[in-house]
Scaffold this motif. Structure first.
Motif, PDB file in Angstrom:
ATOM      1  N   SER A   1     -13.823  -1.556  14.414  1.00  9.73           N
ATOM      2  CA  SER A   1     -12.843  -2.263  15.254  1.00  9.73           C
ATOM      3  C   SER A   1     -11.465  -2.267  14.585  1.00  9.73           C
ATOM      4  O   SER A   1     -10.434  -2.137  15.253  1.00  9.73           O
ATOM      5  N   LEU A   2     -11.442  -2.413  13.269  1.00 11.54           N
ATOM      6  CA  LEU A   2     -10.169  -2.362  12.540  1.00 11.54           C
ATOM      7  C   LEU A   2      -9.543  -0.975  12.648  1.00 11.54           C
ATOM      8  O   LEU A   2      -8.319  -0.843  12.794  1.00 11.54           O
ATOM      9  N   ALA A   3     -10.381   0.067  12.571  1.00  9.04           N
ATOM     10  CA  ALA A   3      -9.876   1.426  12.714  1.00  9.04           C
ATOM     11  C   ALA A   3      -9.295   1.649  14.112  1.00  9.04           C
ATOM     12  O   ALA A   3      -8.259   2.314  14.273  1.00  9.04           O
ATOM     13  N   ILE A   4      -9.925   1.081  15.120  1.00 13.47           N
ATOM     14  CA  ILE A   4      -9.425   1.185  16.495  1.00 13.47           C
ATOM     15  C   ILE A   4      -8.042   0.552  16.600  1.00 13.47           C
ATOM     16  O   ILE A   4      -7.110   1.139  17.163  1.00 13.47           O
ATOM     17  N   MET A   5      -7.906  -0.640  16.043  1.00 16.54           N
ATOM     18  CA  MET A   5      -6.616  -1.331  16.123  1.00 16.54           C
ATOM     19  C   MET A   5      -5.551  -0.634  15.289  1.00 16.54           C
ATOM     20  O   MET A   5      -4.380  -0.576  15.682  1.00 16.54           O
ATOM     21  N   GLY A   6      -5.950  -0.085  14.141  1.00 14.35           N
ATOM     22  CA  GLY A   6      -4.997   0.666  13.339  1.00 14.35           C
ATOM     23  C   GLY A   6      -4.489   1.896  14.072  1.00 14.35           C
ATOM     24  O   GLY A   6      -3.296   2.215  14.042  1.00 14.35           O
ATOM     25  N   ALA A   7      -5.396   2.595  14.743  1.00 14.33           N
ATOM     26  CA  ALA A   7      -4.994   3.774  15.518  1.00 14.33           C
ATOM     27  C   ALA A   7      -4.081   3.377  16.672  1.00 14.33           C
ATOM     28  O   ALA A   7      -3.125   4.095  16.999  1.00 14.33           O
ATOM     29  N   ALA A   8      -4.352   2.220  17.292  1.00 10.03           N
ATOM     30  CA  ALA A   8      -3.472   1.740  18.365  1.00 10.03           C
ATOM     31  C   ALA A   8      -2.079   1.462  17.824  1.00 10.03           C
ATOM     32  O   ALA A   8      -1.068   1.772  18.474  1.00 10.03           O
TER      33      ALA A   8
ATOM     34  N   LEU B   1      -2.020  -2.502  10.529  1.00  7.05           N
ATOM     35  CA  LEU B   1      -3.286  -1.835  10.245  1.00  7.05           C
ATOM     36  C   LEU B   1      -3.171  -0.318  10.301  1.00  7.05           C
ATOM     37  O   LEU B   1      -4.076   0.389   9.834  1.00  7.05           O
ATOM     38  N   ALA B   2      -2.087   0.190  10.873  1.00  5.97           N
ATOM     39  CA  ALA B   2      -1.886   1.641  10.900  1.00  5.97           C
ATOM     40  C   ALA B   2      -1.657   2.193   9.504  1.00  5.97           C
ATOM     41  O   ALA B   2      -1.839   3.390   9.258  1.00  5.97           O
ATOM     42  N   SER B   3      -1.267   1.332   8.574  1.00  9.19           N
ATOM     43  CA  SER B   3      -1.110   1.730   7.178  1.00  9.19           C
ATOM     44  C   SER B   3      -2.488   1.881   6.543  1.00  9.19           C
ATOM     45  O   SER B   3      -3.277   0.920   6.546  1.00  9.19           O
TER      46      SER B   3
ATOM     47  N   ILE C   1      -3.326  -0.925   4.067  1.00 12.59           N
ATOM     48  CA  ILE C   1      -3.613  -2.230   4.662  1.00 12.59           C
ATOM     49  C   ILE C   1      -4.949  -2.202   5.389  1.00 12.59           C
ATOM     50  O   ILE C   1      -5.728  -3.163   5.322  1.00 12.59           O
ATOM     51  N   LEU C   2      -5.227  -1.111   6.090  1.00 16.06           N
ATOM     52  CA  LEU C   2      -6.507  -0.974   6.787  1.00 16.06           C
ATOM     53  C   LEU C   2      -7.669  -1.069   5.795  1.00 16.06           C
ATOM     54  O   LEU C   2      -8.641  -1.799   6.026  1.00 16.06           O
ATOM     55  N   LEU C   3      -7.562  -0.361   4.689  1.00 14.50           N
ATOM     56  CA  LEU C   3      -8.608  -0.382   3.679  1.00 14.50           C
ATOM     57  C   LEU C   3      -8.764  -1.779   3.079  1.00 14.50           C
ATOM     58  O   LEU C   3      -9.887  -2.274   2.906  1.00 14.50           O
ATOM     59  N   GLY C   4      -7.638  -2.433   2.791  1.00 21.36           N
ATOM     60  CA  GLY C   4      -7.690  -3.770   2.230  1.00 21.36           C
ATOM     61  C   GLY C   4      -8.312  -4.776   3.169  1.00 21.36           C
ATOM     62  O   GLY C   4      -9.114  -5.628   2.756  1.00 21.36           O
ATOM     63  N   MET C   5      -7.946  -4.699   4.450  1.00 26.32           N
ATOM     64  CA  MET C   5      -8.511  -5.616   5.440  1.00 26.32           C
ATOM     65  C   MET C   5     -10.007  -5.385   5.609  1.00 26.32           C
ATOM     66  O   MET C   5     -10.796  -6.336   5.689  1.00 26.32           O
ATOM     67  N   ALA C   6     -10.410  -4.110   5.652  1.00 25.91           N
ATOM     68  CA  ALA C   6     -11.834  -3.794   5.784  1.00 25.91           C
ATOM     69  C   ALA C   6     -12.609  -4.306   4.571  1.00 25.91           C
ATOM     70  O   ALA C   6     -13.699  -4.863   4.701  1.00 25.91           O
ATOM     71  N   ALA C   7     -12.039  -4.133   3.377  1.00 25.79           N
ATOM     72  CA  ALA C   7     -12.693  -4.605   2.158  1.00 25.79           C
ATOM     73  C   ALA C   7     -12.873  -6.122   2.199  1.00 25.79           C
ATOM     74  O   ALA C   7     -13.938  -6.647   1.835  1.00 25.79           O
TER      75      ALA C   7
END
Length: 229
Positions: free
Chosen positions: A43-50, A15-17, A20-26
């Motif tokens: 929440s996805l942004a939080i996990m991507g940043a982690a 999700l840091a990508s 991929i983050l955008l695709g998962m959110a979509a």
């Protein structure tokens, strides 16, 4: 490295990508459901940043500082990922509150309920990926960060750096934090890495989240049932 398999770390690092983050959110906000789409996306942004944080440490290649692979070799990276998720959920709340002055419209659009729900969703993902219930530990960490925030004599990022340092050698997210005693030589480069990350990346992922809200207004309506309560 002898640390256990790390499904949570792998998930977050994907999700840091941004793509991929955008695709998962979509995918996850394509249809409205009982969970606020804003909270899901945050929440996805939080996990991507982690995942971005754990990538920077790295256990595998290009370590942040010389000797970090040796220093972290007995630590399960999912421990660090779980701790980072809680830290970032705390920070997202700070960014949202700052928008009360900096961006009032966005502050109202996101709302208190969204921020709290996003944190809970991110923490629940720790259990989804690892099978370990981290909720009670997350509450303890949030209390620790709230107390650290009151101490204006020290930079806030040091609170999280101390948690990471106390996590060296832990094999499970629910293992107790280790006593530090006198900070080892690794404290300085670790603290510097946390400070550098703290200064840019969490805010960057929060801005990415806000851009998604603006890009997909039909998925994040102002007048749904999940607003600022």
């Amino acid at each position: 490295m002898s640390a256990p398999v790390a499904p949570l770390t792998d998930f977050c690092e994907k999700l840091a990508s941004p793509k991929i983050l955008l695709g998962m959110a979509a995918k996850m906000t394509a249809k409205s459901g009982r969970i606020d789409n804003r909270a899901t996306t945050l929440s996805l942004a939080i996990m991507g940043a982690a995942g971005d944080f754990t990538k920077g440490l790295h256990w595998k290649a290009q370590p942040t500082w010389e000797g970090s692979v040796r220093y972290l070799r007995d630590t399960c990276s999912d421990v660090i990922a779980a701790e980072t998720i809680v830290w970032l959920a705390f920070l997202m709340g700070r960014f949202w509150k700052a928008d009360q002055k900096n961006d009032r419209k966005m502050f109202e659009r996101i709302g208190f309920v969204t921020v709290g729900t996003a944190g809970r969703l991110a923490v629940s993902m720790i259990e989804d990926q690892t099978g370990i219930d981290f909720a009670a530990h997350a509450v303890d960490r949030r209390k620790f960060y709230f107390e650290a925030e009151k101490d204006t004599s020290r930079p806030l990022f040091e609170a999280f750096a101390s948690i990471v340092l106390s996590s060296v050698g832990r094999r499970s997210p629910t293992d107790p934090l280790r006593s530090i005693g006198l900070p080892p030589p690794e404290w300085t480069p670790l603290s510097l890495y946390v400070a550098t990350f703290f200064s840019t990346m969490p805010a960057g992922f929060y801005e990415t989240f806000k851009r998604m809200l603006l890009a997909w207004p039909d998925r994040f309506p102002h007048d749904d049932d999940f607003g600022d309560e």
